[in-house]
Design an enzyme around this catalytic site. Structure first.
Site, PDB file in Angstrom:
ATOM      1  N   LYS A  39       0.856  -1.207   0.000  1.00 46.49           N
ATOM      2  CA  LYS A  39       0.000   0.000   0.000  1.00 46.49           C
ATOM      3  C   LYS A  39       0.888   1.251   0.000  1.00 46.49           C
ATOM      4  CE  LYS A  39      -0.213  -0.141   5.029  1.00 46.49           C
ATOM      5  NZ  LYS A  39      -0.922  -0.742   6.163  1.00 46.49           N
ATOM      6  N   TYR A 266      15.479  31.529   4.964  1.00 45.15           N
ATOM      7  CA  TYR A 266      14.277  32.278   5.356  1.00 45.15           C
ATOM      8  C   TYR A 266      14.320  32.638   6.829  1.00 45.15           C
ATOM      9  CZ  TYR A 266      11.965  31.273   0.941  1.00 45.15           C
ATOM     10  OH  TYR A 266      11.634  31.206  -0.377  1.00 45.15           O
ATOM     11  N   MET A 314      11.449  25.020   0.339  1.00 44.91           N
ATOM     12  CA  MET A 314      10.637  24.101  -0.448  1.00 44.91           C
ATOM     13  C   MET A 314      11.519  23.218  -1.345  1.00 44.91           C
ATOM     14  SD  MET A 314       7.648  25.067  -3.175  1.00 44.91           S
ATOM     15  CE  MET A 314       6.631  25.962  -2.011  1.00 44.91           C
TER      16      MET A 314
END
Ligand SMILES: *Cc1c(COP(=O)(O)O)cnc(C)c1O
Length: 378
Positions: A39, A266, A314
């Site tokens: 799965k 950041y 990101m």
């Protein structure tokens, strides 16, 4: 032809997968069948590729969580029995029959619809009864299971091939609760045998139970995580000699010498206080590298650990490589896995994140190419 892939990738070692399957088989002993749990895209490893290897090496069935996984595997040519572990809606029944996926059955109303559609399509549908012995999920409550099976037995066009339950606490050592679940399940089977409702496949053990609870083996076991070479918790014995299948790798994309007063990333959470060589790495939280590893994670470059500094972005993150000689753009970086004498385990990342190893490999996002190494001989 050189096939280019993005220089951030996970390596899936299929020889480790074969090795782990053998180790699990040895643990379970002869006569106990294996359902390979694939799965969630085989916990991020690639369900089709993993499924094929498992089937080539004697796994009886494959376990999936949602119908779409089964449809995709069928479309790619997997013909082996697929058990849908995750429950079913009525409007999925036609697809279940069409794609020959074995549903978990735990509800008589649903079973009757299944029977009706099977009858109309001139088919008999194989099912496994899912018994809840203490997980609290879908499943027939253990004290209703015998009645349920008796009723199901009388419904036409349905063949009860299997019956199973799921452990909630097998990642704990010598858990009384797991032993209670085993007893509840065994009592049901004993009663069914006594009234001559023979169900051939009886299964319970996930990885934790395979490792720690031999009484949970019955006629088939359902390993997931251990196939991928990981242990479900720190508590379980490290006794079956499995090894990790997945490593996460990338390459240095940029190197920069920074000076006191400079700041990194950041929100400028990392301040440079002495001359520092900083490497930029082309992966980030969108690849499934958790942002909570900002200023906590490590990677291995040239066989040496390098700390992540500042926030994980990101698509990028930054590491301090001041102490590593001659780091170059293009150097291979291990995010988890081994390089030289150093190893970063998936379990250690899970611990850092206060989660379980499952979540770490499942989080690797689709944009990270899976590169299969040590493929089977053709
Ligand atoms: C996911 C799952 C497994 C596999 O569990 P692991 O801990 O990964 O071995 C087994 N059975 C069921 C019903 C599952 O949902």
């Amino acid at each position: 032809m050189i096939v280019m892939h993005r220089p951030t990738w996970v390596e899936i070692d299929l020889s480790a997968l074969r090795h782990n399957l053998l180790a699990i088989k040895k643990m379970a002993g002869p006569g106990v069948k294996i359902m390979g749990i694939i799965k969630a895209d085989a916990y991020g490893h690639g369900d089709y590729e993993v499924g094929r290897v498992l089937l080539n090496h004697g796994v009886e069935m494959l376990g999936i969580a949602i119908l779409e996984e089964g449809i995709q595997l069928r479309d790619k040519g997997i013909q082996a029995p697929l058990l849908l572990l995750g429950g079913l809606f009525e409007d999925q029944i036609d697809a279940v029959i069409q794609y020959n996926v074995i549903p978990a059955v735990y509800d008589l109303k649903l079973a009757r619809v299944l029977s009706k559609r099977a009858h109309e399509l001139h088919k008999t549908v194989q099912v496994h009864v899912y018994v809840d012995t203490g997980m609290g999920s879908i499943g027939v409550r253990y004290d209703k299971a015998v009645e349920f099976v008796k009723s199901l037995h009388d419904i036409k066009n349905i063949f009860i091939e299997g019956i199973y339950t799921h452990c909630s606490s097998s990642d704990e050592k010598e858990s009384a609760y797991t032993n209670l679940q085993i007893r509840r399940f065994r009592d049901i089977l004993t009663t069914l045998d006594a009234i001559k409702v023979g169900i051939p496949l009886r299964h319970m053990a996930n990885s934790g139970a395979i490792i720690g609870y031999p009484d949970a083996y019955f006629t088939m076991v359902r390993p997931g995580l251990s196939l991928y070479g990981l242990y479900p918790s720190e508590e379980v014995s490290r006794n079956i000699g499995i090894r990790p299948v997945m490593s996460f790798k990338t390459r240095v994309i940029h190197i920069k010498d920074m000076q006191p007063g400079d700041e990194v990333g950041y929100s400028r959470t990392y301040k440079i206080t002495k001359p520092t060589r900083v490497a930029t790495l082309p992966f980030g939280y969108n690849d499934g590298y958790n942002r909570l590893l900002s200023s906590h994670g490590k990677v291995i470059i040239r066989g040496v650990m390098a700390p992540i500094i500042g926030r994980v972005c990101m698509d990028q993150c930054f590491v301090d490589v001041s102490h590593i000689n001659e780091v170059c753009v293009g150097d291979e970086v291990v995010v988890y896995g081994s390089q030289g004498q150093e190893t970063i385990s998936i379990e250690s990342i899970a611990k850092e994140l206060h989660t379980i190893p499952y979540e770490v490999t499942c989080s690797v996002s689709k944009r990270v190419p899976r590169i299969y190494i040590n493929q089977e001989e053709k």
